[in-house]
Design a protein around this motif. Structure first.
Motif, PDB file in Angstrom:
ATOM      1  N   THR A  49       2.323  15.045  -5.158  1.00  0.00           N
ATOM      2  CA  THR A  49       1.642  16.053  -4.343  1.00  0.00           C
ATOM      3  C   THR A  49       2.660  16.883  -3.565  1.00  0.00           C
ATOM      4  O   THR A  49       2.527  18.102  -3.454  1.00  0.00           O
ATOM      5  CB  THR A  49       0.668  15.388  -3.355  1.00  0.00           C
TER       6      THR A  49
ATOM      7  N   GLY B  37     -17.205  15.229  -3.064  1.00  0.00           N
ATOM      8  CA  GLY B  37     -15.808  15.394  -2.639  1.00  0.00           C
ATOM      9  C   GLY B  37     -15.753  16.054  -1.274  1.00  0.00           C
ATOM     10  O   GLY B  37     -14.934  15.738  -0.454  1.00  0.00           O
TER      11      GLY B  37
ATOM     12  N   PHE C 280     -18.054  14.517 -13.576  1.00  0.00           N
ATOM     13  CA  PHE C 280     -17.889  15.823 -12.931  1.00  0.00           C
ATOM     14  C   PHE C 280     -18.730  15.902 -11.670  1.00  0.00           C
ATOM     15  O   PHE C 280     -18.285  16.407 -10.644  1.00  0.00           O
ATOM     16  CB  PHE C 280     -18.317  16.945 -13.892  1.00  0.00           C
TER      17      PHE C 280
ATOM     18  N   PHE D 142      -8.976  12.582  -8.903  1.00  0.00           N
ATOM     19  CA  PHE D 142      -8.575  11.880  -7.676  1.00  0.00           C
ATOM     20  C   PHE D 142      -9.780  11.701  -6.754  1.00  0.00           C
ATOM     21  O   PHE D 142      -9.994  10.625  -6.190  1.00  0.00           O
ATOM     22  CB  PHE D 142      -7.463  12.655  -6.975  1.00  0.00           C
TER      23      PHE D 142
ATOM     24  N   MET E  68      -4.040   4.274  -8.065  1.00  0.00           N
ATOM     25  CA  MET E  68      -3.340   3.506  -7.034  1.00  0.00           C
ATOM     26  C   MET E  68      -3.307   4.262  -5.712  1.00  0.00           C
ATOM     27  O   MET E  68      -3.498   3.677  -4.642  1.00  0.00           O
ATOM     28  CB  MET E  68      -1.924   3.169  -7.507  1.00  0.00           C
ATOM     29  N   GLY E  69      -3.075   5.563  -5.793  1.00  0.00           N
ATOM     30  CA  GLY E  69      -3.021   6.378  -4.579  1.00  0.00           C
ATOM     31  C   GLY E  69      -4.353   6.385  -3.856  1.00  0.00           C
ATOM     32  O   GLY E  69      -4.419   6.170  -2.638  1.00  0.00           O
TER      33      GLY E  69
ATOM     34  N   GLY F 215     -17.328  13.700  -8.871  1.00  0.00           N
ATOM     35  CA  GLY F 215     -16.125  14.298  -8.313  1.00  0.00           C
ATOM     36  C   GLY F 215     -16.423  15.578  -7.542  1.00  0.00           C
ATOM     37  O   GLY F 215     -15.752  15.900  -6.577  1.00  0.00           O
ATOM     38  N   ALA F 216     -17.442  16.312  -7.999  1.00  0.00           N
ATOM     39  CA  ALA F 216     -17.683  17.630  -7.413  1.00  0.00           C
ATOM     40  C   ALA F 216     -18.598  17.574  -6.203  1.00  0.00           C
ATOM     41  O   ALA F 216     -18.350  18.217  -5.205  1.00  0.00           O
ATOM     42  CB  ALA F 216     -18.270  18.563  -8.471  1.00  0.00           C
TER      43      ALA F 216
ATOM     44  N   SER G 145      -0.159  16.277 -14.176  1.00  0.00           N
ATOM     45  CA  SER G 145      -0.775  14.941 -14.213  1.00  0.00           C
ATOM     46  C   SER G 145      -1.754  14.672 -13.071  1.00  0.00           C
ATOM     47  O   SER G 145      -2.668  13.880 -13.220  1.00  0.00           O
ATOM     48  CB  SER G 145       0.302  13.855 -14.260  1.00  0.00           C
ATOM     49  N   ILE G 146      -1.563  15.324 -11.919  1.00  0.00           N
ATOM     50  CA  ILE G 146      -2.537  15.131 -10.834  1.00  0.00           C
ATOM     51  C   ILE G 146      -3.719  16.072 -11.071  1.00  0.00           C
ATOM     52  O   ILE G 146      -3.571  17.288 -11.041  1.00  0.00           O
ATOM     53  CB  ILE G 146      -1.915  15.439  -9.450  1.00  0.00           C
TER      54      ILE G 146
ATOM     55  N   TYR H   3     -17.646  26.366  -3.746  1.00  0.00           N
ATOM     56  CA  TYR H   3     -16.889  26.205  -4.995  1.00  0.00           C
ATOM     57  C   TYR H   3     -16.743  27.535  -5.706  1.00  0.00           C
ATOM     58  O   TYR H   3     -15.661  27.899  -6.166  1.00  0.00           O
ATOM     59  CB  TYR H   3     -17.609  25.234  -5.936  1.00  0.00           C
TER      60      TYR H   3
ATOM     61  N   TYR I   4      -6.714   4.250  -4.126  1.00  0.00           N
ATOM     62  CA  TYR I   4      -7.006   2.907  -3.631  1.00  0.00           C
ATOM     63  C   TYR I   4      -6.307   2.662  -2.296  1.00  0.00           C
ATOM     64  O   TYR I   4      -6.906   2.150  -1.344  1.00  0.00           O
ATOM     65  CB  TYR I   4      -6.590   1.856  -4.664  1.00  0.00           C
ATOM     66  N   ALA I   5      -5.031   3.045  -2.226  1.00  0.00           N
ATOM     67  CA  ALA I   5      -4.279   2.842  -0.983  1.00  0.00           C
ATOM     68  C   ALA I   5      -4.925   3.612   0.167  1.00  0.00           C
ATOM     69  O   ALA I   5      -5.085   3.078   1.269  1.00  0.00           O
ATOM     70  CB  ALA I   5      -2.828   3.284  -1.167  1.00  0.00           C
ATOM     71  N   LEU I   6      -5.354   4.854  -0.099  1.00  0.00           N
ATOM     72  CA  LEU I   6      -5.984   5.656   0.958  1.00  0.00           C
ATOM     73  C   LEU I   6      -7.305   5.045   1.400  1.00  0.00           C
ATOM     74  O   LEU I   6      -7.679   5.118   2.570  1.00  0.00           O
ATOM     75  CB  LEU I   6      -6.221   7.091   0.477  1.00  0.00           C
TER      76      LEU I   6
ATOM     77  N   LEU J  90       0.823  -1.205   0.000  1.00  0.00           N
ATOM     78  CA  LEU J  90       0.000   0.000   0.000  1.00  0.00           C
ATOM     79  C   LEU J  90       0.860   1.261   0.000  1.00  0.00           C
ATOM     80  O   LEU J  90       0.532   2.250  -0.645  1.00  0.00           O
ATOM     81  CB  LEU J  90      -0.961  -0.010   1.178  1.00  0.00           C
TER      82      LEU J  90
ATOM     83  N   ILE K  57      -5.050  21.702  -3.156  1.00  0.00           N
ATOM     84  CA  ILE K  57      -6.065  22.065  -4.140  1.00  0.00           C
ATOM     85  C   ILE K  57      -6.837  23.318  -3.726  1.00  0.00           C
ATOM     86  O   ILE K  57      -7.479  23.938  -4.537  1.00  0.00           O
ATOM     87  CB  ILE K  57      -7.062  20.913  -4.462  1.00  0.00           C
TER      88      ILE K  57
ATOM     89  N   ILE L 125      -1.404   6.752 -11.467  1.00  0.00           N
ATOM     90  CA  ILE L 125      -0.904   7.162 -10.154  1.00  0.00           C
ATOM     91  C   ILE L 125      -2.049   7.495  -9.204  1.00  0.00           C
ATOM     92  O   ILE L 125      -2.036   7.103  -8.030  1.00  0.00           O
ATOM     93  CB  ILE L 125       0.049   8.378 -10.313  1.00  0.00           C
TER      94      ILE L 125
ATOM     95  N   PHE M 161       1.908   1.782  -3.422  1.00  0.00           N
ATOM     96  CA  PHE M 161       0.793   2.312  -4.217  1.00  0.00           C
ATOM     97  C   PHE M 161       0.667   3.824  -4.048  1.00  0.00           C
ATOM     98  O   PHE M 161       0.388   4.551  -4.982  1.00  0.00           O
ATOM     99  CB  PHE M 161      -0.532   1.664  -3.777  1.00  0.00           C
ATOM    100  N   LEU M 162       0.846   4.266  -2.801  1.00  0.00           N
ATOM    101  CA  LEU M 162       0.617   5.679  -2.508  1.00  0.00           C
ATOM    102  C   LEU M 162       1.828   6.547  -2.860  1.00  0.00           C
ATOM    103  O   LEU M 162       1.680   7.751  -3.092  1.00  0.00           O
ATOM    104  CB  LEU M 162       0.263   5.855  -1.024  1.00  0.00           C
TER     105      LEU M 162
ATOM    106  N   PHE N  82      -2.875  17.045   0.190  1.00  0.00           N
ATOM    107  CA  PHE N  82      -3.569  17.153  -1.091  1.00  0.00           C
ATOM    108  C   PHE N  82      -4.715  18.157  -0.995  1.00  0.00           C
ATOM    109  O   PHE N  82      -4.885  19.015  -1.864  1.00  0.00           O
ATOM    110  CB  PHE N  82      -4.086  15.770  -1.494  1.00  0.00           C
TER     111      PHE N  82
END
Lengths: 313, 291
Positions: free
Chosen positions: A42, B291, B284, B169, B102-103, B287-288, B163-164, A242, B105-107, A31, B127, B99, A34-35, B123
């Motif tokens: 980030t 979140g 959208f 995400f 996987m990220g 995600g919006a 890419s992020i 938003y 998923y891990a979280l 894991l 944002i 990326i 993965f992260l 993160f």
């Protein structure tokens, strides 16, 4: 019999447990792997620039990039906060944000209520598509097209106004109309997302409540005000937050259409900081960025708090 | 009191209401779509024609001069910008979606592991930070990483920095939250490794969301401009929106050429969006909203 079971069970479970424990350590390692790429990106492209930005806001501009930057404490902040141009810019940014948030949330709500009416059933997909199109097309291109549509010679806006016998709209040539131009263009670009969010929430409403109110003789407006609106509260909060974050950061539209003019009337904080950066005034630019970030965080938190507090029934 | 049933509106007034509603909805739709229409039509019209009839709905005759003009902008060929757009969008999407999947998923799998909460909070702060103001210090970051010295470095910096995509995400976080954990726990009981679970159980389930994520990432990466402008040391790594912006500001005022380049920048997006609108809009929203 019972004792036999009691002793047998742990023994039977043991190999399983130990395998699970071993698996757990390995599982954690996987894991973390993965992260890792996400965490790295980030950190490098999110955290590092923020840190850099805050760090530079405490240094003397011309030493900011040298090996030994000179720390000046809060000097840059004192400098910008005593600069009338910055205070003016901050005030204009807040005014623009306030006007845009209210306008966008209201327009989105009206559009969503309208599109959710059963009589517009046919063609609803097309209307949604039209309203959402500006959200995903490249903003630079959309803004450039609008810039020309407001142009005094080529523009359609004045051609239409002229055709209707109305006075010409000065567009970006005068401070107040430039402000209005940005408000309209930004609404065009963003309101589709807010509308879509409201529309989805409207379709999830509890129909029985509305029906019950109707049977009790509530008028259309009363039903909207006392039945629909309270149910939309979470969506109103989300959209307001938003919109607030979005409009405080307004930047691209200024770069493309007004470049801060005329007479600095649209020189909002993000664009002001960008021009300072262009003049190598890194310390001041980053102090402005930090102030804007603080404004975003404080106002967003205050808005969430205020809106989720009062129960307007 | 058994009041009389509310009067049903007559068929005629119903029709009138319907006509008004459709007229309003169509007028509103035109407001949103017309700029794109005006852009495309005028990319085929000469400057003189536009000046005399700005509202024309169709070109008098198709004039391709503007498309010839933009074959070369600022000494760089249009195909370079187009290739850059395609290449940067494709690589950033493929890399970023992998990326982020996987990220996220891990979280989802073990939110309580040490440092996992920190990553999530970092993160969320990143944002919130005004993006445009993050890009300026990004220049220094890319400089320290030594990515400003070569064109290849520029490309790497551009791709990694865009890419992020926060929305994507969050879309993944949302999706994984809905996978029943019993399913994964059962696989753990059966001795499956974490990689096997991800590869054999989670990914097949996630196929639709991966597709949505790719679509949204493509659309959002295609429109990026600021990072690309800041990191690029020469116009050779510009994408279409960045070239469009430089046409807008640096190389004089050429209305028709600007419309032509804007058309090339927008039309691929418009086509992709129309073909996939349901998926894009639901993505959208997912995600919006949550979140």
């Amino acid at each position: 019999m019972t004792t036999a079971v009691a002793t047998a069970t742990p023994r039977r479970l043991l190999p399983h447990l130990s395998r699970k424990a071993a698996g757990n350590a390995w599982h954690k390692r996987t894991l973390y792997l993965f992260l890792l790429p996400f965490a790295a990106l980030t950190a490098i492209f999110g955290l590092w620039p923020i840190g850099q930005s805050i760090y530079l806001s405490f240094t003397e501009s011309y030493t900011a990039l040298s090996p030994q930057p000179v720390f000046v404490g809060l000097e840059n902040f004192r400098e910008i906060l005593s600069n009338p141009d910055f205070l003016d810019s901050l005030w204009r940014t807040l005014l623009f944000t306030f006007v845009s948030v209210v306008l966008n949330v209201l327009v989105a709500l009206v559009l969503a209520v309208m599109l959710s009416q059963p009589i517009l059933e046919r063609g609803r997909t097309l209307f949604k598509l039209a309203i959402f199109l500006p959200v995903i097309t490249p903003d630079v291109a959309g803004f450039i097209v609008w810039k020309w549509m407001f142009n005094q010679d080529f523009g359609v806006v004045n051609a239409v106004l002229h055709g209707l016998g109305l006075p010409a709209f000065p567009g970006v040539t005068e401070p107040v109309s430039a402000f209005a131009t940005l408000t309209i263009v930004e609404l065009w670009h963003h309101v589709g997302l807010y509308t879509l969010i409201f529309l989805t929430n409207l379709q999830l409403l509890d129909r029985d409540l509305d029906e019950a109110a109707r049977i009790d003789g509530a008028t259309r407006w009363q039903r909207f005000r006392y039945v629909t609106l309270p149910q939309l509260r979470p969506a109103i909060i989300i959209n307001s937050v938003y919109a607030l974050i979005e409009f405080l950061k307004t930047f691209t539209v200024i770069v493309v259409i007004t470049r801060g003019g005329p007479n600095f009337s649209t020189n909002f904080v993000s664009y002001f900081a960008y021009t300072k950066f262009g003049n190598a005034q890194y310390g001041e630019a980053m102090a402005m960025a930090t102030v804007l970030f603080a404004a975003v965080a404080v106002l967003a938190a205050a808005l969430v708090w205020a809106m989720s507090r009062g129960d307007y029934r | 009191m058994s009041g009389p049933a509310r009067k049903k509106p007559s068929a005629a007034s119903r029709l009138a209401i319907q006509v008004v509603a459709y007229a309003a909805a169509i007028a509103i739709s035109i407001f949103f779509v017309y700029p794109f229409y005006w852009m495309i039509v005028n990319s085929f019209r000469t400057q003189e024609a536009v000046l005399s009839r700005p509202l024309a709905l169709l070109p008098e005759q198709f004039d391709f001069a503007a498309y010839e003009t933009i074959a070369n902008i600022g000494g760089v060929s249009l195909t370079t910008y187009l290739t850059n757009s395609l290449l940067i969008t494709a690589v950033a999407t493929a890399l970023g979606v992998s990326i982020m999947a996987m990220g996220a998923y891990a979280l989802y799998r073990s939110p309580k592991l040490p440092l996992f909460g920190t990553v999530r909070n970092t993160f969320l702060v990143a944002i919130m930070y005004p993006n445009m103001l993050l890009v300026i210090p990004l220049y220094f970051v890319v400089y320290y990483l030594g990515l400003l010295q070569s064109q290849a470095g520029n490309y790497v910096g551009i791709v990694l920095s865009i890419s992020i995509v926060p929305l994507v995400f969050i879309l993944f976080l949302q999706f994984f939250r809905n996978i029943p954990s019993e399913l994964l726990d059962a696989a753990v009981m059966d001795g499956a490794t974490e990689w096997q679970i991800f590869r054999r159980i989670v990914l097949p389930l996630a196929k639709p969301v991966v597709l949505t994520a790719c679509l949204i990432a493509v659309l959002l990466n295609w429109k990026q401009w600021f990072q690309i402008l800041v990191i690029s040391t020469s116009p050779d790594t510009y994408t279409l929106p960045v070239a469009l912006l430089s046409l807008n500001t640096e190389y004089g005022v050429n209305f028709q050429a600007t419309m032509a380049l804007a058309t090339l920048t927008c039309v691929p997006v418009i086509i992709v969006f129309i073909l996939t609108q349901r998926r894009v809009m639901s993505g959208f929203l997912a995600g919006a909203v949550k979140g």
